[in-house]
Design a protein around this motif. Structure first.
Motif, PDB file in Angstrom:
ATOM      1  N   ARG A 105       0.789  -0.886   0.129  1.00  0.00           N
ATOM      2  CA  ARG A 105       0.454  -0.227  -0.275  1.00  0.00           C
ATOM      3  C   ARG A 105       0.772   1.404   0.198  1.00  0.00           C
ATOM      4  O   ARG A 105       0.946   2.819  -0.305  1.00  0.00           O
ATOM      5  CB  ARG A 105      -0.773   0.156   1.395  1.00  0.00           C
ATOM      6  CG  ARG A 105      -1.678  -0.950   1.167  1.00  0.00           C
ATOM      7  CD  ARG A 105      -2.885  -1.202   2.513  1.00  0.00           C
ATOM      8  NE  ARG A 105      -3.595  -2.131   2.786  1.00  0.00           N
ATOM      9  CZ  ARG A 105      -5.255  -2.307   2.236  1.00  0.00           C
ATOM     10  NH1 ARG A 105      -5.183  -0.388   2.641  1.00  0.00           N
ATOM     11  NH2 ARG A 105      -5.704  -2.781   2.194  1.00  0.00           N
ATOM     12  N   SER A 106       2.075   0.678   0.198  1.00  0.00           N
ATOM     13  CA  SER A 106       3.229   2.325   0.133  1.00  0.00           C
ATOM     14  C   SER A 106       3.482   2.600  -1.313  1.00  0.00           C
ATOM     15  O   SER A 106       4.465   1.963  -1.628  1.00  0.00           O
ATOM     16  CB  SER A 106       4.446   2.045   1.236  1.00  0.00           C
ATOM     17  OG  SER A 106       5.240   2.801   0.784  1.00  0.00           O
ATOM     18  N   TYR A 107       3.173   3.911  -1.442  1.00  0.00           N
ATOM     19  CA  TYR A 107       3.731   4.667  -2.284  1.00  0.00           C
ATOM     20  C   TYR A 107       4.688   4.819  -3.010  1.00  0.00           C
ATOM     21  O   TYR A 107       5.346   4.491  -4.198  1.00  0.00           O
ATOM     22  CB  TYR A 107       2.635   5.821  -3.239  1.00  0.00           C
ATOM     23  CG  TYR A 107       3.442   7.102  -2.329  1.00  0.00           C
ATOM     24  CD1 TYR A 107       2.790   7.511  -0.760  1.00  0.00           C
ATOM     25  CD2 TYR A 107       5.060   7.125  -2.486  1.00  0.00           C
ATOM     26  CE1 TYR A 107       3.840   8.226   0.147  1.00  0.00           C
ATOM     27  CE2 TYR A 107       5.343   8.524  -2.223  1.00  0.00           C
ATOM     28  CZ  TYR A 107       4.695   9.077  -0.798  1.00  0.00           C
ATOM     29  OH  TYR A 107       5.436   9.784  -0.011  1.00  0.00           O
ATOM     30  N   ASP A 108       5.749   4.798  -1.602  1.00  0.00           N
ATOM     31  CA  ASP A 108       6.821   4.660  -2.229  1.00  0.00           C
ATOM     32  C   ASP A 108       7.570   3.146  -2.945  1.00  0.00           C
ATOM     33  O   ASP A 108       8.879   3.540  -2.623  1.00  0.00           O
ATOM     34  CB  ASP A 108       8.305   5.536  -1.323  1.00  0.00           C
ATOM     35  CG  ASP A 108       8.110   4.276  -0.271  1.00  0.00           C
ATOM     36  OD1 ASP A 108       7.963   5.795   1.214  1.00  0.00           O
ATOM     37  OD2 ASP A 108       7.414   3.616   0.316  1.00  0.00           O
ATOM     38  N   SER A 109       7.166   2.273  -2.603  1.00  0.00           N
ATOM     39  CA  SER A 109       7.239   1.354  -2.963  1.00  0.00           C
ATOM     40  C   SER A 109       7.205   0.618  -4.576  1.00  0.00           C
ATOM     41  O   SER A 109       7.788  -0.016  -5.491  1.00  0.00           O
ATOM     42  CB  SER A 109       7.433   0.267  -1.626  1.00  0.00           C
ATOM     43  OG  SER A 109       5.705   0.117  -2.484  1.00  0.00           O
ATOM     44  N   TYR A 110       6.614   2.039  -4.710  1.00  0.00           N
ATOM     45  CA  TYR A 110       6.559   1.321  -6.489  1.00  0.00           C
ATOM     46  C   TYR A 110       7.475   1.467  -7.317  1.00  0.00           C
ATOM     47  O   TYR A 110       7.770   3.052  -7.131  1.00  0.00           O
ATOM     48  CB  TYR A 110       4.945   1.741  -6.783  1.00  0.00           C
ATOM     49  CG  TYR A 110       4.146   0.836  -6.098  1.00  0.00           C
ATOM     50  CD1 TYR A 110       3.602   0.779  -4.893  1.00  0.00           C
ATOM     51  CD2 TYR A 110       3.141   0.289  -7.354  1.00  0.00           C
ATOM     52  CE1 TYR A 110       2.202   0.384  -4.342  1.00  0.00           C
ATOM     53  CE2 TYR A 110       2.003  -0.778  -7.420  1.00  0.00           C
ATOM     54  CZ  TYR A 110       1.994  -0.831  -5.388  1.00  0.00           C
ATOM     55  OH  TYR A 110       0.845  -1.315  -5.217  1.00  0.00           O
ATOM     56  N   ASP A 111       7.672   1.662  -8.769  1.00  0.00           N
ATOM     57  CA  ASP A 111       8.856   2.063  -9.017  1.00  0.00           C
ATOM     58  C   ASP A 111       8.526   2.872  -9.778  1.00  0.00           C
ATOM     59  O   ASP A 111       9.486   3.503 -10.623  1.00  0.00           O
ATOM     60  CB  ASP A 111       9.743   0.798  -9.601  1.00  0.00           C
ATOM     61  CG  ASP A 111      10.287  -0.366  -8.368  1.00  0.00           C
ATOM     62  OD1 ASP A 111       9.767  -1.195  -8.565  1.00  0.00           O
ATOM     63  OD2 ASP A 111      10.432  -0.061  -7.465  1.00  0.00           O
ATOM     64  N   HIS A 112       6.804   2.235 -10.482  1.00  0.00           N
ATOM     65  CA  HIS A 112       6.957   2.892 -12.321  1.00  0.00           C
ATOM     66  C   HIS A 112       5.542   3.591 -12.221  1.00  0.00           C
ATOM     67  O   HIS A 112       4.544   3.137 -11.645  1.00  0.00           O
ATOM     68  CB  HIS A 112       6.938   1.535 -13.245  1.00  0.00           C
ATOM     69  CG  HIS A 112       8.426   0.830 -13.466  1.00  0.00           C
ATOM     70  ND1 HIS A 112       9.250   1.192 -13.856  1.00  0.00           N
ATOM     71  CD2 HIS A 112       8.652  -0.073 -13.128  1.00  0.00           C
ATOM     72  CE1 HIS A 112      10.220   0.429 -13.539  1.00  0.00           C
ATOM     73  NE2 HIS A 112       9.726  -0.287 -12.849  1.00  0.00           N
ATOM     74  N   TRP A 113       5.062   5.010 -12.513  1.00  0.00           N
ATOM     75  CA  TRP A 113       4.276   5.282 -12.476  1.00  0.00           C
ATOM     76  C   TRP A 113       3.642   6.305 -14.047  1.00  0.00           C
ATOM     77  O   TRP A 113       5.185   6.048 -14.736  1.00  0.00           O
ATOM     78  CB  TRP A 113       4.775   6.847 -11.097  1.00  0.00           C
ATOM     79  CG  TRP A 113       4.863   6.624  -9.810  1.00  0.00           C
ATOM     80  CD1 TRP A 113       6.003   5.586  -9.640  1.00  0.00           C
ATOM     81  CD2 TRP A 113       3.480   6.581  -9.103  1.00  0.00           C
ATOM     82  NE1 TRP A 113       5.775   5.416  -8.341  1.00  0.00           N
ATOM     83  CE2 TRP A 113       4.344   5.596  -7.832  1.00  0.00           C
ATOM     84  CE3 TRP A 113       2.422   6.421  -9.143  1.00  0.00           C
ATOM     85  CZ2 TRP A 113       3.901   5.202  -6.652  1.00  0.00           C
ATOM     86  CZ3 TRP A 113       1.422   5.653  -7.630  1.00  0.00           C
ATOM     87  CH2 TRP A 113       2.356   5.848  -6.693  1.00  0.00           C
ATOM     88  N   GLY A 114       2.508   6.186 -13.936  1.00  0.00           N
ATOM     89  CA  GLY A 114       1.587   6.491 -15.585  1.00  0.00           C
ATOM     90  C   GLY A 114       1.318   8.368 -14.974  1.00  0.00           C
ATOM     91  O   GLY A 114       1.992   9.073 -14.326  1.00  0.00           O
ATOM     92  N   GLN A 115       1.390   8.981 -15.467  1.00  0.00           N
ATOM     93  CA  GLN A 115       1.202  10.116 -15.769  1.00  0.00           C
ATOM     94  C   GLN A 115       0.218  10.828 -14.992  1.00  0.00           C
ATOM     95  O   GLN A 115      -0.148  11.775 -14.705  1.00  0.00           O
ATOM     96  CB  GLN A 115       1.342  11.151 -17.323  1.00  0.00           C
ATOM     97  CG  GLN A 115      -0.543  11.571 -17.585  1.00  0.00           C
ATOM     98  CD  GLN A 115      -1.159   9.819 -18.085  1.00  0.00           C
ATOM     99  OE1 GLN A 115       0.081   8.653 -18.414  1.00  0.00           O
ATOM    100  NE2 GLN A 115      -1.925   9.584 -18.580  1.00  0.00           N
ATOM    101  N   GLY A 116      -0.784  10.156 -14.551  1.00  0.00           N
ATOM    102  CA  GLY A 116      -2.505  10.266 -14.021  1.00  0.00           C
ATOM    103  C   GLY A 116      -3.525  10.733 -14.951  1.00  0.00           C
ATOM    104  O   GLY A 116      -3.297  11.735 -15.615  1.00  0.00           O
ATOM    105  N   THR A 117      -4.664  10.816 -14.215  1.00  0.00           N
ATOM    106  CA  THR A 117      -5.847  10.813 -15.196  1.00  0.00           C
ATOM    107  C   THR A 117      -6.452  11.691 -14.115  1.00  0.00           C
ATOM    108  O   THR A 117      -6.440  11.507 -12.732  1.00  0.00           O
ATOM    109  CB  THR A 117      -5.791   9.841 -15.743  1.00  0.00           C
ATOM    110  OG1 THR A 117      -7.951  10.002 -16.283  1.00  0.00           O
ATOM    111  CG2 THR A 117      -7.127   8.661 -14.816  1.00  0.00           C
TER     112      THR A 117
END
Length: 123
Positions: A105-117
């Protein structure tokens, strides 16, 4: 290089529905967890839902349980977030994210992100 591209956001009235999509490319995602996060103005980015590519396990934050459904299409490398019974407090920028390995659930454990919508729910 991993790329995540979200689509499907918009303006909807309270009680309405939207379906967000995230297309993933750049590698084989069978060992990845895919997540949806959101960030409202002035607030921290928060976990919404997650799903493993290789299992049927899904995870939700309490505030969206019973209203949102995360799913995936392994053939098309797509992850969806079906959002029903939307509330004004669901208004936020929604991000698709990917991490290798187990759910978090921790966002800083995710390596890749989209640009958002952007999702905006009017009352």
């Amino acid at each position: 290089q991993v790329q995540l591209v979200e689509s499907g956001g918009g303006l909807v009235q309270a009680g309405g529905s939207l379906r967000l999509s995230c297309v993933a490319s750049g590698r084989t995602f069978s060992s990845y967890t895919m997540g949806w996060f959101r960030q409202a103005p002035g607030k921290e980015r928060e976990f919404v839902a997650a799903i493993r590519w290789s299992s049927t396990s899904t995870y939700y934050t309490d505030s969206v349980k019973g209203r949102f459904t995360i799913s995936r299409d392994n053939v098309k490398n797509l992850v969806y977030l079906q959002m029903n019974s939307l509330k004004p407090e669901d208004t936020a920028v929604y991000y698709c994210a990917a991490k290798y390995g187990m759910y978090s659930r921790s966002y800083d454990s995710y390596d890749h992100w989209g640009q958002g919508t952007q999702v905006t729910v009017s009352s």
